[in-house]
Design a protein around this motif. Structure first.
Motif, PDB file in Angstrom:
ATOM      1  N   ALA A 100      29.858  48.612  38.854  1.00  0.00           N
ATOM      2  CA  ALA A 100      30.417  48.896  40.180  1.00  0.00           C
ATOM      3  C   ALA A 100      30.849  47.618  40.909  1.00  0.00           C
ATOM      4  O   ALA A 100      31.283  47.678  42.059  1.00  0.00           O
ATOM      5  CB  ALA A 100      29.393  49.647  41.023  1.00  0.00           C
ATOM      6  N   LEU A 101      30.694  46.465  40.230  1.00  0.00           N
ATOM      7  CA  LEU A 101      31.131  45.152  40.720  1.00  0.00           C
ATOM      8  C   LEU A 101      30.308  44.640  41.897  1.00  0.00           C
ATOM      9  O   LEU A 101      30.769  43.766  42.641  1.00  0.00           O
ATOM     10  CB  LEU A 101      32.631  45.164  41.089  1.00  0.00           C
ATOM     11  CG  LEU A 101      33.578  45.748  40.038  1.00  0.00           C
ATOM     12  CD1 LEU A 101      35.027  45.543  40.450  1.00  0.00           C
ATOM     13  CD2 LEU A 101      33.313  45.162  38.666  1.00  0.00           C
ATOM     14  N   ASP A 102      29.094  45.164  42.052  1.00  0.00           N
ATOM     15  CA  ASP A 102      28.172  44.589  43.034  1.00  0.00           C
ATOM     16  C   ASP A 102      27.235  43.668  42.251  1.00  0.00           C
ATOM     17  O   ASP A 102      26.134  44.048  41.851  1.00  0.00           O
ATOM     18  CB  ASP A 102      27.388  45.690  43.760  1.00  0.00           C
ATOM     19  CG  ASP A 102      26.645  45.142  44.977  1.00  0.00           C
ATOM     20  OD1 ASP A 102      26.279  43.956  44.966  1.00  0.00           O
ATOM     21  OD2 ASP A 102      26.432  45.901  45.935  1.00  0.00           O
ATOM     22  N   GLN A 126      39.715  31.161  40.633  1.00  0.00           N
ATOM     23  CA  GLN A 126      40.060  31.313  42.050  1.00  0.00           C
ATOM     24  C   GLN A 126      40.570  32.728  42.310  1.00  0.00           C
ATOM     25  O   GLN A 126      40.186  33.366  43.296  1.00  0.00           O
ATOM     26  CB  GLN A 126      41.129  30.286  42.423  1.00  0.00           C
ATOM     27  CG  GLN A 126      41.511  30.314  43.904  1.00  0.00           C
ATOM     28  CD  GLN A 126      42.532  29.236  44.235  1.00  0.00           C
ATOM     29  OE1 GLN A 126      42.906  28.434  43.385  1.00  0.00           O
ATOM     30  NE2 GLN A 126      42.985  29.218  45.479  1.00  0.00           N
ATOM     31  N   GLN A 127      41.406  33.238  41.417  1.00  0.00           N
ATOM     32  CA  GLN A 127      41.955  34.583  41.573  1.00  0.00           C
ATOM     33  C   GLN A 127      40.851  35.636  41.486  1.00  0.00           C
ATOM     34  O   GLN A 127      40.796  36.579  42.283  1.00  0.00           O
ATOM     35  CB  GLN A 127      43.007  34.841  40.492  1.00  0.00           C
ATOM     36  CG  GLN A 127      43.654  36.220  40.531  1.00  0.00           C
ATOM     37  CD  GLN A 127      44.573  36.394  41.722  1.00  0.00           C
ATOM     38  OE1 GLN A 127      45.112  35.425  42.242  1.00  0.00           O
ATOM     39  NE2 GLN A 127      44.743  37.635  42.162  1.00  0.00           N
ATOM     40  N   PHE A 128      39.933  35.459  40.524  1.00  0.00           N
ATOM     41  CA  PHE A 128      38.852  36.432  40.339  1.00  0.00           C
ATOM     42  C   PHE A 128      37.967  36.498  41.569  1.00  0.00           C
ATOM     43  O   PHE A 128      37.630  37.580  42.066  1.00  0.00           O
ATOM     44  CB  PHE A 128      38.020  36.068  39.107  1.00  0.00           C
ATOM     45  CG  PHE A 128      36.816  36.945  38.914  1.00  0.00           C
ATOM     46  CD1 PHE A 128      36.947  38.221  38.392  1.00  0.00           C
ATOM     47  CD2 PHE A 128      35.546  36.507  39.268  1.00  0.00           C
ATOM     48  CE1 PHE A 128      35.849  39.048  38.233  1.00  0.00           C
ATOM     49  CE2 PHE A 128      34.432  37.324  39.108  1.00  0.00           C
ATOM     50  CZ  PHE A 128      34.597  38.595  38.583  1.00  0.00           C
ATOM     51  N   GLU A 130      39.637  38.236  44.449  1.00  0.00           N
ATOM     52  CA  GLU A 130      39.691  39.693  44.308  1.00  0.00           C
ATOM     53  C   GLU A 130      38.343  40.357  44.526  1.00  0.00           C
ATOM     54  O   GLU A 130      38.252  41.460  45.060  1.00  0.00           O
ATOM     55  CB  GLU A 130      40.215  40.058  42.918  1.00  0.00           C
ATOM     56  CG  GLU A 130      41.677  39.723  42.711  1.00  0.00           C
ATOM     57  CD  GLU A 130      42.176  40.064  41.316  1.00  0.00           C
ATOM     58  OE1 GLU A 130      43.338  39.754  41.018  1.00  0.00           O
ATOM     59  OE2 GLU A 130      41.395  40.653  40.524  1.00  0.00           O
ATOM     60  N   THR A 131      37.280  39.696  44.097  1.00  0.00           N
ATOM     61  CA  THR A 131      35.948  40.307  44.177  1.00  0.00           C
ATOM     62  C   THR A 131      35.193  39.911  45.439  1.00  0.00           C
ATOM     63  O   THR A 131      34.133  40.477  45.730  1.00  0.00           O
ATOM     64  CB  THR A 131      35.096  39.916  42.954  1.00  0.00           C
ATOM     65  OG1 THR A 131      35.015  38.478  42.864  1.00  0.00           O
ATOM     66  CG2 THR A 131      35.702  40.472  41.679  1.00  0.00           C
TER      67      THR A 131
END
Length: 500
Positions: free
Chosen positions: A283-285, A485-487, A490-491
């Motif tokens: 869930a990207l937490d 940096q992009q990752f 986004e997160t």
């Protein structure tokens, strides 16, 4: 020597002390070779069999040493069996419910010995007490007890009929338990089968078996069968990326263990936290995933396989938050194991190291690390495809486009031969499109549309061999931004100014 080292490392201090006292008490007038071997192994945890044999008998292939090692193992097994009787034993104190169950089996064995000696009435009293024990929840074990009790009845027909009714009821519950445990065991075997059809097979298996088990439970309820049912139901929610349902299912598992402490050993409690860590990772937490993995690790001191799996989630979550030193902690833990329970874990550590090297732009070391992950390349369903894609991404990024073209063609052949995951097939389409436009990221429109569809139709799983997310990498290349940096942009794991 691996078994001896593993058991010695696992023994608590009181158990080691008890072992030495036991070996002192029961050796004859000659040298105490068993105690000597224990002390040698304690001083040198990496001592090999040949080294120990030469040190003790002057011959690395001594038959006498083989006999000594065998006798020592027998004594060590007895100490493990008697663990709950050793005063102030932390191994027992850390998981009393599990040892309470073990003690009921020991009591049953005592009853069998008494009955064999003609003391059936004493055996009957012991077995009756075991049946009343709250820890006697396994219906297979209850059936064994009931059967022996019924056989011990000599003159009471009412008692005989009463036991018959109990046996009939236990048989029905036992059938559900066997079914549930069998489904879970089958799922875990399929999970670790290296087959390109594994993900699809697992999904079909869960969708077929869960309703069957639900129906059986409604007729003959068993707490442990209910636990296995919830375990499988949560696994299905992971496949479907239904995180809310997964969290609800795990909460139901936790409540079940609270309501039935007789089945709530530490390992089952730990699994609940481990599964929560996996869900939050997907869930990207990442912070929650990290925290839950720590909760699981705290409860898994004696479960090496589960412990290493929890550490992998912890290291993955930490990596995704930029805490990359955790990878070395994971490797140090693996190195400390007397038995390398599962070499796949070393491959996973190497994969994490490769991701770290990529983020650090150490491309030469990255390529060398890929060569050390031979076993992962043998895994056709996911790791193999993901590593191929990872390598192509780095080649494109570093301008090695000729090799990238040949690798993309090899990926096409791989996909044609093996039934890969839909996300892998979609990523190939994007790579092929990049190849058609000579890897020129200025031609954005078509690539951006493909990336959007990739994210929507085949969601990214952080619990995979795609920790370096492909769609994020594409967006970084399109915007001329560094991947990390992009990752993190986004997160939301940190501010862009803190990177690179």
């Amino acid at each position: 020597m691996e078994r001896i080292h593993a058991i010695l490392q696992n023994l608590s201090k009181p158990e080691k002390r008890y072992l030495k006292q036991y070996l002192e008490a029961f050796h004859g007038k000659k040298d105490n070779r068993l105690l000597e071997l224990v002390e040698l192994a304690e001083k040198n945890p990496t001592l090999t069999q040949d080294e120990a044999s030469k040190k003790m008998y002057g011959d690395p292939k001594s038959k006498a040493f083989i006999m000594t090692k065998s006798r020592l193992l027998e004594k060590m097994y007895k100490i493990l069996m008697e663990a709950s009787d050793i005063p102030n034993n932390p191994k027992v104190e850390e998981d009393p419910s599990a040892y309470a169950v073990i003690d009921t089996y020991k009591q049953f064995t005592l009853g069998a010995i008494l009955r064999k000696r003609g003391l059936g009435m004493i055996a009957k009293d012991i077995w009756t007490d075991i049946l009343k024990n709250k820890n006697t929840t396994n219906n297979g074990f209850r059936l064994l007890l009931l059967s022996n009790l019924r056989a011990s009845i000599k003159d009471n027909i009412d008692e005989f009929y009463g036991l018959n009714e109990e046996i009939a009821s236990a048989l029905k519950r036992n059938a559900v338990e066997i079914l549930a445990e069998g489904f879970r065991n089958e799922y875990q075997i399929l999970l670790y089968t290296r087959n390109y059809k594994t993900p699809q097979v697992l999904l079909r298996f869960l969708e077929e078996k869960i309703p069957v088990l639900e129906k059986e439970l409604s007729g003959h309820y068993s707490p442990i069968a209910h636990y296995h049912y919830l375990f499988l139901k949560e696994a299905l929610s992971e496949f479907r990326f239904n995180f809310d349902e997964g969290r609800e299912t795990i909460q139901a598992m936790i409540e079940l263990l609270e309501n039935h402490p007789e089945i709530a050993d530490k390992n089952r409690a730990a699994i609940s936290f481990y599964k929560l860590s996996v869900i939050e990772l997907q869930a990207l937490d990442f912070q929650k995933a990290y925290d839950y993995s720590l909760e699981a690790i705290d409860r898994l001191s004696g479960q090496i396989h589960n412990l290493m799996a929890a550490h992998f989630v912890k290291a993955s979550a930490a990596f995704l938050m930029g805490k990359m030193n955790t990878i070395e902690e994971y490797y140090t833990l693996w190195e400390s194991l007397p038995i390398k329970a599962n070499p796949d874990f070393l491959q996973k550590i190497n994969y994490l190291k490769a991701c770290k090297l990529y983020v650090e732009k150490n491309y030469r070391a990255f390529q060398k690390m890929l060569m050390e992950m031979e076993d992962l390349y043998q895994s056709k369903p996911h790791a193999n495809s993901s590593l191929r894609i990872f390598e192509i991404m780095v080649m494109i990024e570093t301008g090695d486009t000729d090799f990238a073209v040949s690798k993309i063609e090899a990926l096409r052949k791989h996909i044609a031969k093996y039934e890969v995951q839909p996300r892998v097939a979609f990523i190939y389409k994007i790579l092929h499109q990049l190849e058609l436009q000579s890897f020129d990221f200025h031609e954005q429109n078509k690539i951006e549309e493909l990336i959007r569809k990739l994210s929507e139709e085949t969601p990214w799983s952080a619990n995979s061999f795609e920790l370096i997310r492909f769609d994020t990498w594409c967006r970084a290349m399109l915007s001329r931004t560094g991947y990390w940096q992009q990752f993190q942009l986004e997160t939301g794991t940190s501010r862009p100014s803190e990177q690179e």
